[in-house]
Write a protein that holds these residues in place. Sequence first.
Motif, PDB file in Angstrom:
ATOM      1  N   LEU A   1       5.343  -6.112  -6.643  1.00  8.59           N
ATOM      2  CA  LEU A   1       4.880  -5.261  -5.547  1.00  8.59           C
ATOM      3  C   LEU A   1       6.016  -4.479  -4.894  1.00  8.59           C
ATOM      4  CD1 LEU A   1       2.113  -7.299  -3.696  1.00  8.59           C
ATOM      5  CD2 LEU A   1       1.880  -5.089  -4.823  1.00  8.59           C
ATOM      6  N   ASP A   2       7.165  -5.107  -4.756  1.00 10.88           N
ATOM      7  CA  ASP A   2       8.286  -4.409  -4.128  1.00 10.88           C
ATOM      8  C   ASP A   2       8.688  -3.180  -4.937  1.00 10.88           C
ATOM      9  OD1 ASP A   2       8.545  -6.101  -1.928  1.00 10.88           O
ATOM     10  OD2 ASP A   2       9.735  -7.541  -3.066  1.00 10.88           O
ATOM     11  N   LYS A   3       8.740  -3.332  -6.265  1.00  9.84           N
ATOM     12  CA  LYS A   3       9.068  -2.185  -7.112  1.00  9.84           C
ATOM     13  C   LYS A   3       7.958  -1.136  -7.047  1.00  9.84           C
ATOM     14  CE  LYS A   3      12.285  -3.831 -10.619  1.00  9.84           C
ATOM     15  NZ  LYS A   3      12.504  -4.007 -12.075  1.00  9.84           N
ATOM     16  N   MET A   4       6.714  -1.607  -7.079  1.00  4.27           N
ATOM     17  CA  MET A   4       5.588  -0.676  -7.059  1.00  4.27           C
ATOM     18  C   MET A   4       5.596   0.146  -5.773  1.00  4.27           C
ATOM     19  SD  MET A   4       1.558  -1.400  -7.736  1.00  4.27           S
ATOM     20  CE  MET A   4       1.818  -1.394  -9.507  1.00  4.27           C
ATOM     21  N   ILE A   5       5.917  -0.498  -4.662  1.00  3.79           N
ATOM     22  CA  ILE A   5       5.985   0.220  -3.386  1.00  3.79           C
ATOM     23  C   ILE A   5       7.115   1.251  -3.423  1.00  3.79           C
ATOM     24  CG2 ILE A   5       6.503  -0.030  -0.922  1.00  3.79           C
ATOM     25  CD1 ILE A   5       5.119  -2.817  -1.112  1.00  3.79           C
ATOM     26  N   SER A   6       8.247   0.845  -3.968  1.00  6.62           N
ATOM     27  CA  SER A   6       9.397   1.759  -4.047  1.00  6.62           C
ATOM     28  C   SER A   6       9.099   2.963  -4.928  1.00  6.62           C
ATOM     29  CB  SER A   6      10.618   1.024  -4.586  1.00  6.62           C
ATOM     30  OG  SER A   6      10.990  -0.036  -3.742  1.00  6.62           O
ATOM     31  N   PHE A   7       8.366   2.740  -6.013  1.00  4.70           N
ATOM     32  CA  PHE A   7       8.095   3.802  -6.980  1.00  4.70           C
ATOM     33  C   PHE A   7       6.871   4.647  -6.613  1.00  4.70           C
ATOM     34  CE2 PHE A   7       9.954   0.958 -10.594  1.00  4.70           C
ATOM     35  CZ  PHE A   7      11.212   1.094 -10.023  1.00  4.70           C
ATOM     36  N   SER A   8       6.135   4.254  -5.591  1.00  2.00           N
ATOM     37  CA  SER A   8       4.825   4.863  -5.323  1.00  2.00           C
ATOM     38  C   SER A   8       4.913   6.298  -4.827  1.00  2.00           C
ATOM     39  CB  SER A   8       4.062   4.047  -4.277  1.00  2.00           C
ATOM     40  OG  SER A   8       3.633   2.824  -4.807  1.00  2.00           O
TER      41      SER A   8
ATOM     42  N   PRO B   1       2.979   9.148  -2.448  1.00  4.77           N
ATOM     43  CA  PRO B   1       2.248   8.961  -1.182  1.00  4.77           C
ATOM     44  C   PRO B   1       0.780   8.578  -1.382  1.00  4.77           C
ATOM     45  CG  PRO B   1       3.664  10.878  -1.025  1.00  4.77           C
ATOM     46  CD  PRO B   1       3.722  10.421  -2.458  1.00  4.77           C
ATOM     47  N   ILE B   2       0.115   9.163  -2.364  1.00  2.47           N
ATOM     48  CA  ILE B   2      -1.310   8.874  -2.566  1.00  2.47           C
ATOM     49  C   ILE B   2      -1.507   7.437  -3.043  1.00  2.47           C
ATOM     50  CG2 ILE B   2      -1.447   9.663  -4.980  1.00  2.47           C
ATOM     51  CD1 ILE B   2      -4.076  10.316  -2.264  1.00  2.47           C
ATOM     52  N   PHE B   3      -0.596   6.934  -3.876  1.00  2.00           N
ATOM     53  CA  PHE B   3      -0.734   5.546  -4.333  1.00  2.00           C
ATOM     54  C   PHE B   3      -0.339   4.578  -3.214  1.00  2.00           C
ATOM     55  CE2 PHE B   3       0.289   1.644  -6.628  1.00  2.00           C
ATOM     56  CZ  PHE B   3      -0.865   1.524  -7.411  1.00  2.00           C
ATOM     57  N   LYS B   4       0.619   4.981  -2.391  1.00  8.27           N
ATOM     58  CA  LYS B   4       0.983   4.128  -1.256  1.00  8.27           C
ATOM     59  C   LYS B   4      -0.198   3.985  -0.307  1.00  8.27           C
ATOM     60  CE  LYS B   4       5.197   4.096   0.054  1.00  8.27           C
ATOM     61  NZ  LYS B   4       6.539   4.434   0.600  1.00  8.27           N
ATOM     62  N   LEU B   5      -0.969   5.072  -0.149  1.00 10.31           N
ATOM     63  CA  LEU B   5      -2.172   5.008   0.678  1.00 10.31           C
ATOM     64  C   LEU B   5      -3.179   4.020   0.084  1.00 10.31           C
ATOM     65  CD1 LEU B   5      -3.772   6.055   3.093  1.00 10.31           C
ATOM     66  CD2 LEU B   5      -4.572   7.944   1.670  1.00 10.31           C
TER      67      LEU B   5
ATOM     68  N   LEU C   1      -2.516  13.813   5.827  1.00 12.65           N
ATOM     69  CA  LEU C   1      -2.442  12.355   5.790  1.00 12.65           C
ATOM     70  C   LEU C   1      -1.280  11.876   4.937  1.00 12.65           C
ATOM     71  CD1 LEU C   1      -3.886   9.809   6.762  1.00 12.65           C
ATOM     72  CD2 LEU C   1      -5.342   9.921   4.744  1.00 12.65           C
ATOM     73  N   LEU C   2      -1.092  12.519   3.797  1.00 16.85           N
ATOM     74  CA  LEU C   2      -0.011  12.109   2.898  1.00 16.85           C
ATOM     75  C   LEU C   2       1.363  12.391   3.497  1.00 16.85           C
ATOM     76  CD1 LEU C   2      -1.479  13.201  -0.555  1.00 16.85           C
ATOM     77  CD2 LEU C   2      -1.415  10.928   0.462  1.00 16.85           C
ATOM     78  N   GLN C   3       1.450  13.438   4.327  1.00 17.08           N
ATOM     79  CA  GLN C   3       2.722  13.708   4.997  1.00 17.08           C
ATOM     80  C   GLN C   3       3.053  12.590   5.971  1.00 17.08           C
ATOM     81  OE1 GLN C   3       4.974  16.292   4.324  1.00 17.08           O
ATOM     82  NE2 GLN C   3       6.181  14.838   5.523  1.00 17.08           N
ATOM     83  N   LEU C   4       2.018  12.046   6.642  1.00 14.98           N
ATOM     84  CA  LEU C   4       2.231  10.905   7.535  1.00 14.98           C
ATOM     85  C   LEU C   4       2.727   9.693   6.752  1.00 14.98           C
ATOM     86  CD1 LEU C   4      -0.922  11.128   9.850  1.00 14.98           C
ATOM     87  CD2 LEU C   4       1.436  11.687  10.453  1.00 14.98           C
TER      88      LEU C   4
ATOM     89  N   THR D   1       4.405   9.780   3.970  1.00 18.25           N
ATOM     90  CA  THR D   1       5.773  10.082   3.565  1.00 18.25           C
ATOM     91  C   THR D   1       6.754   9.808   4.704  1.00 18.25           C
ATOM     92  OG1 THR D   1       4.979  11.794   2.050  1.00 18.25           O
ATOM     93  CG2 THR D   1       7.305  11.884   2.659  1.00 18.25           C
ATOM     94  N   ASP D   2       6.318  10.087   5.935  1.00 22.59           N
ATOM     95  CA  ASP D   2       7.198   9.936   7.091  1.00 22.59           C
ATOM     96  C   ASP D   2       7.373   8.468   7.522  1.00 22.59           C
ATOM     97  OD1 ASP D   2       7.533  12.642   7.178  1.00 22.59           O
ATOM     98  OD2 ASP D   2       6.015  12.990   8.723  1.00 22.59           O
ATOM     99  N   MET D   3       6.576   7.571   6.961  1.00 25.37           N
ATOM    100  CA  MET D   3       6.696   6.159   7.326  1.00 25.37           C
ATOM    101  C   MET D   3       8.044   5.612   6.901  1.00 25.37           C
ATOM    102  SD  MET D   3       2.853   4.917   6.260  1.00 25.37           S
ATOM    103  CE  MET D   3       3.261   3.188   6.370  1.00 25.37           C
ATOM    104  N   LYS D   4       8.520   4.599   7.613  1.00 28.27           N
ATOM    105  CA  LYS D   4       9.853   4.055   7.349  1.00 28.27           C
ATOM    106  C   LYS D   4       9.958   3.465   5.967  1.00 28.27           C
ATOM    107  CE  LYS D   4      11.042   2.983  12.158  1.00 28.27           C
ATOM    108  NZ  LYS D   4      11.380   1.918  13.121  1.00 28.27           N
ATOM    109  N   LYS D   5       8.915   2.720   5.544  1.00 29.13           N
ATOM    110  CA  LYS D   5       9.024   2.007   4.279  1.00 29.13           C
ATOM    111  C   LYS D   5       8.402   2.809   3.167  1.00 29.13           C
ATOM    112  CE  LYS D   5       8.334  -2.619   2.378  1.00 29.13           C
ATOM    113  NZ  LYS D   5       7.797  -3.970   2.620  1.00 29.13           N
TER     114      LYS D   5
END
Length: 374
Positions: A275-282, A284-288, A365-368, A370-374
């Motif tokens: 999950l940590d790698k997946m989050i790093s590689f995501s 914006p749409i997949f992070k959502l 929404l995706l810009q928001l 992107t702007d998130m810390k993590k």
Amino acid sequence: MIENKLNVLRNEIDKIDKNLIELLSRRLSLVSQIGKIKSRFGLFIYSPEREEQLMSCRKKEAIKLGISPDLVEDVLRRIMRESYYKESKKGFKRLYSDCRPVVIIGGKGRMGQFFAKMLTLSGYQVKILDQDDWINAKSILINVGVVFISVPIHLMTKVVNTLPPLPDDCVIIDLSSIKTISLKTILNIHSGPVLGLHPMFSPDNENMIKQAIICCEGRYPESYQWVLKQLQLWGAKLYYCTSMEHDKYMSFIQSLCHLITFADGYHLFKENVDLDKMISFSSPIFKLKLITIGRLFHQDPQLYANIIMESHDNLILIKRYYKRLGTMLMWLERNDKIEFIVRFNKIKNWLGVHADAFFKDSCKLLQLITDMKK
């Protein structure tokens, strides 16, 4: 020399930022004064006309100054959200001054607590009747004016059928997410006013500003018009439909949607991804998507099991979805890109102007994200 020049400019920015914060403090102070006036005179906390007029004027002014209107809108909407929060903290006018006590069955649950808070802020006398209090149900429900029922779907019928007789003019309000069965059950045991409400938001929200509530008429609507006006005073947006229409759309909006999210989480779990790698590689749409999955699995599994499985109509809809997945799988097995593109365009045409509107909303929404810390 370059560093010195940068420091001079940065100091100027710091001064401007400080001025912005001071201006923001002054603005919020004015908002608090407005909140007191609205509370005193029973004015709606949310005025869409005023908000859009303000937004339109500020965006035009931004364009004249060479500033992005989108930037100004983003900043103002965030300020407005904070403003609404401060206004709602001041309390609300009680629209029905002669209302007898309000009892919330399931008042220790999250949605029950939310409504208890809103009613208390408006000056209503609120009593809680939860499972630990049922032995005292008769005394708690004596001379009650309104009863909100906020219990899990699978307990609704049992709770309603064990209610003691209530005053004929008592308004019973059902907050469940399945309306046809719950309203029918209540109408069978109570001869007085009945209303179905479905809050389409999380009780984690601080207020009801701009939140949707679906309203299903039960009986004697003239007796609960004040409840609907109170909801609007709190900032809610009301939408009306029959109980059957409500349940039809909830099968899509809740049951099928939650099952698909559950399936996504289940699939990632079985694949045992990092999950940590997946989050790093995501993207914006997949992070959502990950956020949506995480939100579901952070909550009560019994709640989602009830929403998905309580109605047989949900199962029928899910089977149709499953069958269509099988059809799409056949396209993939045949590597049939033409069929995929044909279907894609048909769906795009069916969406019509909504496709463009959804795309624009998604960009914001995706810009928001992107702007998130993590």
